[in-house]
Design a protein around this motif. Structure first.
Motif, PDB file in Angstrom:
ATOM      1  N   GLU A 141       0.904  -1.005   0.039  1.00 32.44           N
ATOM      2  CA  GLU A 141       0.002  -0.064  -0.003  1.00 32.44           C
ATOM      3  C   GLU A 141       0.631   1.447   0.056  1.00 32.44           C
ATOM      4  N   VAL A 142       1.934   1.367   0.875  1.00 28.65           N
ATOM      5  CA  VAL A 142       2.861   2.459   0.880  1.00 28.65           C
ATOM      6  C   VAL A 142       3.718   2.691  -0.473  1.00 28.65           C
ATOM      7  N   LEU A 143       3.944   1.555  -1.218  1.00 27.58           N
ATOM      8  CA  LEU A 143       4.768   1.755  -2.232  1.00 27.58           C
ATOM      9  C   LEU A 143       3.657   2.141  -3.405  1.00 27.58           C
ATOM     10  N   LYS A 144       2.624   1.576  -3.457  1.00 26.76           N
ATOM     11  CA  LYS A 144       1.604   2.306  -4.310  1.00 26.76           C
ATOM     12  C   LYS A 144       1.625   3.756  -4.177  1.00 26.76           C
ATOM     13  N   SER A 145       1.510   4.155  -2.982  1.00 30.86           N
ATOM     14  CA  SER A 145       1.131   5.708  -2.558  1.00 30.86           C
ATOM     15  C   SER A 145       2.500   6.365  -3.271  1.00 30.86           C
ATOM     16  N   LEU A 146       3.454   5.914  -3.071  1.00 31.43           N
ATOM     17  CA  LEU A 146       4.873   6.668  -3.431  1.00 31.43           C
ATOM     18  C   LEU A 146       4.751   6.507  -4.789  1.00 31.43           C
ATOM     19  N   LEU A 147       4.467   5.749  -5.616  1.00 31.05           N
ATOM     20  CA  LEU A 147       4.440   5.861  -7.120  1.00 31.05           C
ATOM     21  C   LEU A 147       3.155   6.908  -7.552  1.00 31.05           C
ATOM     22  N   ASP A 148       2.108   6.881  -6.773  1.00 33.23           N
ATOM     23  CA  ASP A 148       1.132   7.740  -6.990  1.00 33.23           C
ATOM     24  C   ASP A 148       1.517   9.244  -6.686  1.00 33.23           C
ATOM     25  N   ASN A 149       2.235   9.223  -5.908  1.00 32.74           N
ATOM     26  CA  ASN A 149       2.935  10.745  -5.374  1.00 32.74           C
ATOM     27  C   ASN A 149       3.824  11.294  -6.537  1.00 32.74           C
ATOM     28  N   ALA A 150       4.641  10.251  -7.089  1.00 41.83           N
ATOM     29  CA  ALA A 150       5.449  10.723  -8.249  1.00 41.83           C
ATOM     30  C   ALA A 150       4.817  11.283  -9.317  1.00 41.83           C
ATOM     31  N   ASP A 151       3.576  10.607  -9.695  1.00 37.40           N
ATOM     32  CA  ASP A 151       2.492  10.871 -10.873  1.00 37.40           C
ATOM     33  C   ASP A 151       2.432  12.418 -10.615  1.00 37.40           C
ATOM     34  N   LYS A 152       1.593  12.637  -9.219  1.00 35.40           N
ATOM     35  CA  LYS A 152       1.061  13.774  -8.925  1.00 35.40           C
ATOM     36  C   LYS A 152       2.028  14.954  -8.772  1.00 35.40           C
ATOM     37  N   SER A 153       3.059  14.852  -8.516  1.00 36.41           N
ATOM     38  CA  SER A 153       4.373  15.996  -8.283  1.00 36.41           C
ATOM     39  C   SER A 153       4.553  16.106  -9.927  1.00 36.41           C
ATOM     40  N   LEU A 154       4.534  15.365 -10.735  1.00 36.76           N
ATOM     41  CA  LEU A 154       5.172  15.535 -12.059  1.00 36.76           C
ATOM     42  C   LEU A 154       3.840  16.197 -12.980  1.00 36.76           C
ATOM     43  N   ASN A 155       2.686  16.035 -12.602  1.00 35.82           N
ATOM     44  CA  ASN A 155       1.608  16.619 -13.266  1.00 35.82           C
ATOM     45  C   ASN A 155       1.107  18.056 -12.649  1.00 35.82           C
ATOM     46  N   LYS A 156       1.361  17.995 -11.290  1.00 39.05           N
ATOM     47  CA  LYS A 156       0.932  19.171 -10.582  1.00 39.05           C
ATOM     48  C   LYS A 156       1.937  20.443 -10.476  1.00 39.05           C
TER      49      LYS A 156
END
Lengths: 187, 314
Positions: free
Chosen positions: B79-94
């Motif tokens: 669950e943590v690793l999924k969140s970290l990947l999701d975070n990378a995506d959000k950071s890039l896009n926003k």
């Protein structure tokens, strides 16, 4: 994994029910402070002064955000290392602080103090500041604005994710989870 | 008599002075072949790199996190690793920083020996670049002025920590590595005895990672510098972090040791963010250097999962 929705400030009963390993989604109001603000608060208490913010029953998040872009509520806002706050924590628990949120382990003294004060320590997603920023709906600096990223803030959060790390009965997420995956290495 | 008088001044001191001159003349004659790089180019590059590093997690790190997700045994860990990947995506896009700790700005500069820097002081230009990058990118400024007394924020994340290397060629390579406090605080240098050997090195790394627990935001990249002197080991440990994750090092002996240590670390059970699991480290990177016969310096520089660095070659 089942998630428990909780509101902050936490009720005394809610804190007592939490168990190490529980996965939470927090909504409501949380306070924010890190190193410099902790130092100031504890120095005030040492001099016998009142605190500029009432901690009774409150939730305190160890965090210093990145600046908000124009129109945004906040920037990135993940947790900082909790153990640096250990030296300041007991006086704040004595002021009625109930819930702490940060990252990483804490000292044995703090684990004992958490049991004594029937409080709880939560951990959230270290290094996921952009993701956690989306859970923050309102952010205001309430104390020590001159400290910049280290000022005391109040946040309104919705479904802010956290895990119970130390519960009020001595339960320890780190110990109980790591034991499952720690094994002798075959070199 | 005259001969003796003339000989007296032409002593060793005079001949030493004469030796200084030929290299200077050579430099002048080669000046036309040197490439000129204006410090403005370096300033602009640094400003851009500060932002790129803080918003764009490297493809190598993303792939390593995805691979870990596939192997992770713990449900919380996944669950943590999924969140970290999701975070990378959000950071890039926003264009919101990956982490609110946008780091101390560590800058590695390789200056080709055929480069002539013009237009001012290169270190000042790099500092201006950091200031511009951090203010325009809405990145957190974390530097405080006096380390143990006033600790007043400098307001613009300066000064950067700059490391220079002179290398062959006519290029200028700049790497910006925003280094967060959590992982840096749990790093260490140990001056081992030669008799401690390979096992001593493995033990030091394991103790460092175990003692650090969840604080440095695992899964980690572990940079290790072995040999040299105290400061050489520390700089090697940090330089080792710049190697792309998944790219094997050139020294077969070190490749074997890296695998052995990685295996050991992932048996500790610390897991993503310390919440238990099999992904404690994504990679172990080692650099080594000869050392004094009395010494075995070992530096361990921990890098959080938000392994940020960006580079440009001018």
């Amino acid at each position: 994994m089942g998630k428990i929705c909780v509101s902050s400030p936490f009720s005394e009963e809610a804190v007592l029910e939490l168990k190490a390993g529980d996965s939470l989604l927090i909504s409501g109001s949380i306070l924010v402070a890190r190193d410099a603000a902790h130092r100031r608060l504890v120095e005030l208490l040492a001099k016998g002064h009142d605190l500029p913010v009432n901690l009774t029953g409150q939730t305190l998040y160890y965090m210093g955000p990145s600046p908000a872009r124009p129109g945004a509520v906040i920037g990135a806002c993940g947790p900082t290392t909790s153990r640096r706050m250990d030296r300041y924590t007991v006086p704040l628990l004595e002021q009625g602080l109930k819930v702490m949120i940060g990252k990483g382990e804490r000292s044995a003294d703090i684990k004992r103090a958490i049991i004594k004060h029937q409080s709880v320590y939560l951990v959230t997603l270290g290094g996921a500041g952009a993701l956690l920023g989306e859970c923050v709906k309102k952010a205001e600096t309430i104390c020590y604005p001159e400290l910049g990223a280290e000022a005391i803030m109040r946040l309104e959060v919705e479904e802010f994710p956290a895990f119970v790390a130390y519960d009020c009965r001595g339960g320890d997420l780190f110990e109980q989870e790591r034991t499952k995956y720690h094994h002798m290495c075959k070199d | 008599m005259m001969i003796i008088l003339f000989r007296l001044p032409v002593g060793k001191i005079e001949s030493r002075r004469l030796l200084v001159n030929p290299p200077v003349r050579m430099l002048k004659s080669n000046l036309m072949t040197m490439r000129e790089i204006d410090v403005i180019a370096a300033e602009k590059a640094v400003a851009g790199l500060c932002q790129k590093a803080n918003f764009e997690l490297g493809a190598d790190v993303i792939k390593a996190l995805q691979d870990s997700l596939g192997k992770e045994q713990s449900a919380i860990g996944r669950e943590v690793l999924k969140s970290l990947l999701d975070n990378a995506d959000k950071s890039l896009n926003k264009r919101v920083p990956l982490c609110q700790d946008c780091g101390a700005a560590v800058v590695f500069v390789e200056i080709g020996q055929d480069v002539h820097i013009t237009g001012g002081n290169l270190s000042d230009a790099i500092e201006r670049g950091v200031k511009k990058g951090y203010s325009e990118g809405y990145l957190r400024k974390s530097m405080v002025s006096r380390p143990f007394s006033e600790r007043v924020n400098t307001g613009d994340n300066t000064p950067p920590v700059i490391h220079y290397d002179i290398v062959p060629g006519d290029h200028l390579r700049i790497v910006v590595m925003p280094k967060g406090g959590g992982a840096e605080n749990t790093s260490r240098v140990s001056m081992l005895s030669p008799g401690d050997g390979e096992q001593g090195i493995i033990d030091v790394v394991e103790e460092t990672v175990r003692g650090a627990g969840g604080a440095p935001c695992p899964p980690l990249i572990v940079g290790i510098g072995i040999g040299g002197t105290l400061e050489k080991a520390a700089i090697m440990a940090k330089k080792a972090l710049m190697r792309p994750v998944g790219q094997p090092g050139p020294d077969p002996e070190l490749v074997i040791l890296e695998e052995k240590i990685l295996n050991r670390l992932n048996c500790l059970g610390i897991g993503p963010l310390g919440m238990g699991g099999s992904s404690t480290a994504l990679a172990v990177h080692i650099l080594a250097f000869p050392c004094h016969m009395a010494s075995l310096p070992v530096a361990v520089n921990l890098q959080c999962h938000s392994a940020r660095h960006a580079e440009v070659v001018l």
